[in-house]
Design an enzyme around this catalytic site. Structure first.
Site, mmCIF file in Angstrom:
data_model
loop_
_atom_site.group_PDB
_atom_site.id
_atom_site.type_symbol
_atom_site.label_atom_id
_atom_site.label_comp_id
_atom_site.label_asym_id
_atom_site.label_seq_id
_atom_site.Cartn_x
_atom_site.Cartn_y
_atom_site.Cartn_z
ATOM 1 N N SER A 124 0.836 -1.200 0.000
ATOM 2 C CA SER A 124 0.000 0.000 0.000
ATOM 3 C C SER A 124 0.864 1.241 0.000
ATOM 4 C CB SER A 124 -0.863 -0.027 1.261
ATOM 5 O OG SER A 124 -1.474 1.222 1.480
ATOM 6 N N TYR A 148 -1.965 -0.510 10.951
ATOM 7 C CA TYR A 148 -2.210 -1.152 9.653
ATOM 8 C C TYR A 148 -0.993 -0.982 8.753
ATOM 9 C CZ TYR A 148 -3.687 -1.462 4.787
ATOM 10 O OH TYR A 148 -3.745 -1.765 3.448
ATOM 11 N N LYS A 152 2.015 -3.694 6.963
ATOM 12 C CA LYS A 152 2.482 -3.770 5.568
ATOM 13 C C LYS A 152 4.005 -3.644 5.509
ATOM 14 C CE LYS A 152 -1.554 -4.203 3.522
ATOM 15 N NZ LYS A 152 -1.953 -5.489 2.914
HETATM 16 P P1 NAD Z 1 -11.274 -6.438 1.237
HETATM 17 O O1 NAD Z 1 -11.516 -6.406 2.691
HETATM 18 O O2 NAD Z 1 -12.415 -6.224 0.330
HETATM 19 O O3 NAD Z 1 -10.558 -7.806 0.829
HETATM 20 C C1 NAD Z 1 -9.782 -8.568 1.718
HETATM 21 C C2 NAD Z 1 -10.320 -9.975 1.687
HETATM 22 O O4 NAD Z 1 -9.562 -10.811 2.558
HETATM 23 C C3 NAD Z 1 -11.781 -10.066 2.156
HETATM 24 O O5 NAD Z 1 -12.494 -10.815 1.200
HETATM 25 C C4 NAD Z 1 -11.697 -10.791 3.492
HETATM 26 O O6 NAD Z 1 -12.861 -11.571 3.742
HETATM 27 C C5 NAD Z 1 -10.441 -11.620 3.323
HETATM 28 N N1 NAD Z 1 -9.715 -11.938 4.561
HETATM 29 C C6 NAD Z 1 -9.357 -11.078 5.550
HETATM 30 N N2 NAD Z 1 -8.675 -11.738 6.500
HETATM 31 C C7 NAD Z 1 -8.577 -13.029 6.096
HETATM 32 C C8 NAD Z 1 -7.998 -14.185 6.662
HETATM 33 N N3 NAD Z 1 -7.384 -14.157 7.845
HETATM 34 N N4 NAD Z 1 -8.076 -15.349 5.971
HETATM 35 C C9 NAD Z 1 -8.721 -15.395 4.770
HETATM 36 N N5 NAD Z 1 -9.311 -14.338 4.208
HETATM 37 C C10 NAD Z 1 -9.235 -13.163 4.858
HETATM 38 O O7 NAD Z 1 -10.111 -5.377 0.920
HETATM 39 P P2 NAD Z 1 -9.498 -4.892 -0.459
HETATM 40 O O8 NAD Z 1 -9.749 -3.452 -0.570
HETATM 41 O O9 NAD Z 1 -9.907 -5.780 -1.549
HETATM 42 O O10 NAD Z 1 -7.955 -5.070 -0.134
HETATM 43 C C11 NAD Z 1 -7.213 -6.208 -0.530
HETATM 44 C C12 NAD Z 1 -5.776 -6.042 -0.094
HETATM 45 O O11 NAD Z 1 -5.245 -4.839 -0.654
HETATM 46 C C13 NAD Z 1 -5.576 -5.919 1.417
HETATM 47 O O12 NAD Z 1 -4.407 -6.613 1.769
HETATM 48 C C14 NAD Z 1 -5.399 -4.440 1.628
HETATM 49 O O13 NAD Z 1 -4.627 -4.162 2.761
HETATM 50 C C15 NAD Z 1 -4.674 -4.037 0.361
HETATM 51 N N6 NAD Z 1 -4.850 -2.616 0.004
HETATM 52 C C16 NAD Z 1 -6.123 -2.118 -0.122
HETATM 53 C C17 NAD Z 1 -6.292 -0.778 -0.444
HETATM 54 C C18 NAD Z 1 -7.666 -0.169 -0.530
HETATM 55 O O14 NAD Z 1 -7.790 1.046 -0.378
HETATM 56 N N7 NAD Z 1 -8.724 -0.930 -0.781
HETATM 57 C C19 NAD Z 1 -5.171 0.026 -0.661
HETATM 58 C C20 NAD Z 1 -3.902 -0.530 -0.540
HETATM 59 C C21 NAD Z 1 -3.755 -1.862 -0.201
HETATM 60 C C1 WQD Z 2 -9.068 9.991 0.752
HETATM 61 C C2 WQD Z 2 -9.201 11.489 0.987
HETATM 62 C C3 WQD Z 2 -9.429 12.070 3.293
HETATM 63 C C4 WQD Z 2 -13.326 10.119 3.860
HETATM 64 C C5 WQD Z 2 -6.590 4.936 2.873
HETATM 65 C C6 WQD Z 2 -5.515 4.209 3.634
HETATM 66 C C7 WQD Z 2 -4.460 3.734 2.675
HETATM 67 C C8 WQD Z 2 -5.087 2.906 1.560
HETATM 68 C C9 WQD Z 2 -6.188 3.635 0.894
HETATM 69 C C10 WQD Z 2 -5.077 0.629 2.267
HETATM 70 C C11 WQD Z 2 -8.386 12.000 2.181
HETATM 71 C C12 WQD Z 2 -10.693 12.426 2.538
HETATM 72 C C13 WQD Z 2 -12.142 10.594 3.325
HETATM 73 C C14 WQD Z 2 -14.342 11.039 4.224
HETATM 74 C C15 WQD Z 2 -12.921 12.833 3.482
HETATM 75 N N1 WQD Z 2 -5.679 1.714 2.053
HETATM 76 N N2 WQD Z 2 -11.943 11.935 3.149
HETATM 77 N N3 WQD Z 2 -14.085 12.370 4.021
HETATM 78 O O1 WQD Z 2 -6.735 7.957 3.655
HETATM 79 O O2 WQD Z 2 -5.893 8.310 1.287
HETATM 80 O O3 WQD Z 2 -5.989 6.049 2.221
HETATM 81 O O4 WQD Z 2 -7.142 4.064 1.881
HETATM 82 O O5 WQD Z 2 -3.921 0.374 2.158
HETATM 83 O O6 WQD Z 2 -3.576 2.998 3.426
HETATM 84 O O7 WQD Z 2 -4.934 5.103 4.566
HETATM 85 O O8 WQD Z 2 -8.096 7.163 1.645
HETATM 86 O O9 WQD Z 2 -10.447 7.261 0.982
HETATM 87 O O10 WQD Z 2 -9.869 7.355 3.445
HETATM 88 O O11 WQD Z 2 -9.339 9.309 1.979
HETATM 89 O O12 WQD Z 2 -12.747 14.035 3.332
HETATM 90 O O13 WQD Z 2 -15.413 10.677 4.732
HETATM 91 O O14 WQD Z 2 -10.575 11.784 1.299
HETATM 92 O O15 WQD Z 2 -9.132 13.046 4.278
HETATM 93 O O16 WQD Z 2 -7.925 13.282 1.851
HETATM 94 P P1 WQD Z 2 -6.635 7.491 2.281
HETATM 95 P P2 WQD Z 2 -9.519 7.698 2.042
#
Ligand code: NAD
Ligand code: WQD
Length: 341
Positions: A124, A148, A152
């Site tokens: 991430s 979190y 990572k």
């Molecule tokens: P999500 O929660 O939709 O998907 C994660 C999936 O993993 C879910 O289906 C959940 O049921 C499953 N899961 C969680 N813990 C588990 C376990 N112990 N065993 C088996 N399954 C398990 O989230 P997402 O947005 O699809 O994110 C996927 C990956 O990408 C995550 O690792 C997240 O940290 C990373 N990521 C997400 C974002 C984002 O903003 N969505 C950004 C950067 C990184």
């Molecule tokens: C985006 C922008 C907020 C909600 C997070 C995790 C990051 C990654 C992606 C997993 C920011 C603003 C948000 C709201 C708002 N996930 N905001 N009102 O914080 O960039 O990233 O998700 O790895 O690790 O930190 O994403 O969508 O929460 O926010 O004004 O109700 O929107 O302040 O500027 P963020 P976000």
């Protein structure tokens, strides 16, 4: 064509990636404990592609579940499974270390037992914390502001140590920026439980009438309009990035540096107010919002330098903010209560 084992494949990014893997001709096995997902997502992926998806309901922390799922020795693993809510990670840090760090450790051990040597990991942009310079390159300093993000970083370190010890282990760490949007059919999308933490799903729940108005966190950042700036990336582009990584890891194998960290972003930053404007255009009416205090831990601006992904994976994002809002809205309109409707 490869057999790809996808942990967390029923989730938001996982389900879209499984769909694109199938469309590219790969075979897929999913392991998910459904703690933040619905099996309906996989049923819809099967319907959209007309292809089978093997599904094991199980936990990445369970060696038994992993051995069962890895029994026929997949060619590569994409590891999405984990917990991802920043705020919750402050309240329940041990659950985050257990699911994310312990889950990845158990998975690497099971991969070793199954003789599987290729992993694509969901990292991430959170590993960059508040960046010193923009756009962010992969060699920027790694630091983060919450448990979190620390999980990572620990996992990235674990992969670096494991790859140093085993020259045959190939790991690609994809650092996603802000994934949004949905499949253009509106059949699969993001279905957060409870009040959304992230901007786009919150905006879409306002649009569909589930929330009154958006709270914009901070109007006094040193950005174009005072609101936070992020690199939003369409989830379909992100899914294609995983397929590019799988194709690369399988084709290049030993020639690929390992581990290898790559940004997946567009390289463009949009402010919160620009997102509200684009979402309002997609929805067809002005969406209500109010500017409130900053959210602790938020950076002013975060966006990627995506040149390494283009050079090394032959991948670049193609979809813009209008497609992101159009597809997020189509999903939300067709599924106002997500998969549980
Ligand atoms: P999500 O929660 O939709 O998907 C994660 C999936 O993993 C879910 O289906 C959940 O049921 C499953 N899961 C969680 N813990 C588990 C376990 N112990 N065993 C088996 N399954 C398990 O989230 P997402 O947005 O699809 O994110 C996927 C990956 O990408 C995550 O690792 C997240 O940290 C990373 N990521 C997400 C974002 C984002 O903003 N969505 C950004 C950067 C990184
Ligand atoms: C985006 C922008 C907020 C909600 C997070 C995790 C990051 C990654 C992606 C997993 C920011 C603003 C948000 C709201 C708002 N996930 N905001 N009102 O914080 O960039 O990233 O998700 O790895 O690790 O930190 O994403 O969508 O929460 O926010 O004004 O109700 O929107 O302040 O500027 P963020 P976000």
């Amino acid at each position: 064509m490869a057999h790809v084992f996808v942990t967390g494949g029923a989730g938001f990014i996982g389900s879209h990636t499984v769909l694109v893997l199938l469309e590219a001709g790969h075979r897929v096995t999913v392991l998910d404990n459904l703690c933040n997902a619905s099996e309906a997502a996989l049923e819809r992926v099967r319907a959209l592609t007309g292809k089978p998806v093997a599904f094991v309901q199980g936990d990445v922390r369970s060696p038994q579940d992993l051995d069962r799922a890895l029994a026929d020795r997949p060619d590569a693993v994409i590891h999405f499974a984990g917990l991802k809510a920043v705020g919750e990670s402050v309240e329940k840090p041990l659950a985050y270390y257990d699911n994310n760090v312990n889950g990845t450790l158990r998975l690497l051990e099971a991969m070793a037992r199954a003789g599987c040597k290729r992993m694509v990991f969901s990292s991430s942009a959170t590993v960059y914390g508040e960046p010193d310079a923009l756009p962010i390159r992969e060699d920027a300093p790694l630091r983060t502001t919450n448990p979190y993000g620390r999980t990572k970083l620990v996992i990235e370190d674990m992969l670096r140590d494991a790859a140093a010890a085993d020259k045959n282990l190939r790991a690609v760490m994809l650092r996603y920026f802000n994934p949004v949007g949905a499949h253009p059919s509106g059949q699969i999308g993001e279905d957060p439980r409870g009040a959304p933490n992230n901007l786009m799903p919150y905006v879409m729940q306002v649009a569909v009438g589930r929330r009154d108005k958006l709270s914009v966190f901070g109007g006094d950042y040193p950005t174009k309009d005072g609101t936070g700036v992020r690199d939003y990336i369409h989830v379909m582009d992100l899914a294609r990035g995983h397929v590019a990584a799988i194709d690369r890891i399988v084709a290049l194998n030993d020639a690929l540096p390992s581990p290898f960290a790559v940004n997946l972003g567009t390289g463009r930053g949009y402010s919160v107010l620009e997102i509200v404007k684009a979402a309002s255009a997609a929805v067809g009416r002005a969406l209500p919002y109010a500017i409130v205090a900053r959210r602790p831990g938020d950076a002013a601006a975060v966006y990627a330098d995506p040149t390494l992904a283009k050079a090394q994976l032959g991948w670049e994002a193609k979809l813009g903010i209008d497609e992101m809002c159009r597809d997020a809205w189509k999903w939300q309109q067709q599924n106002p209560n997500g998969y549980s409707a």
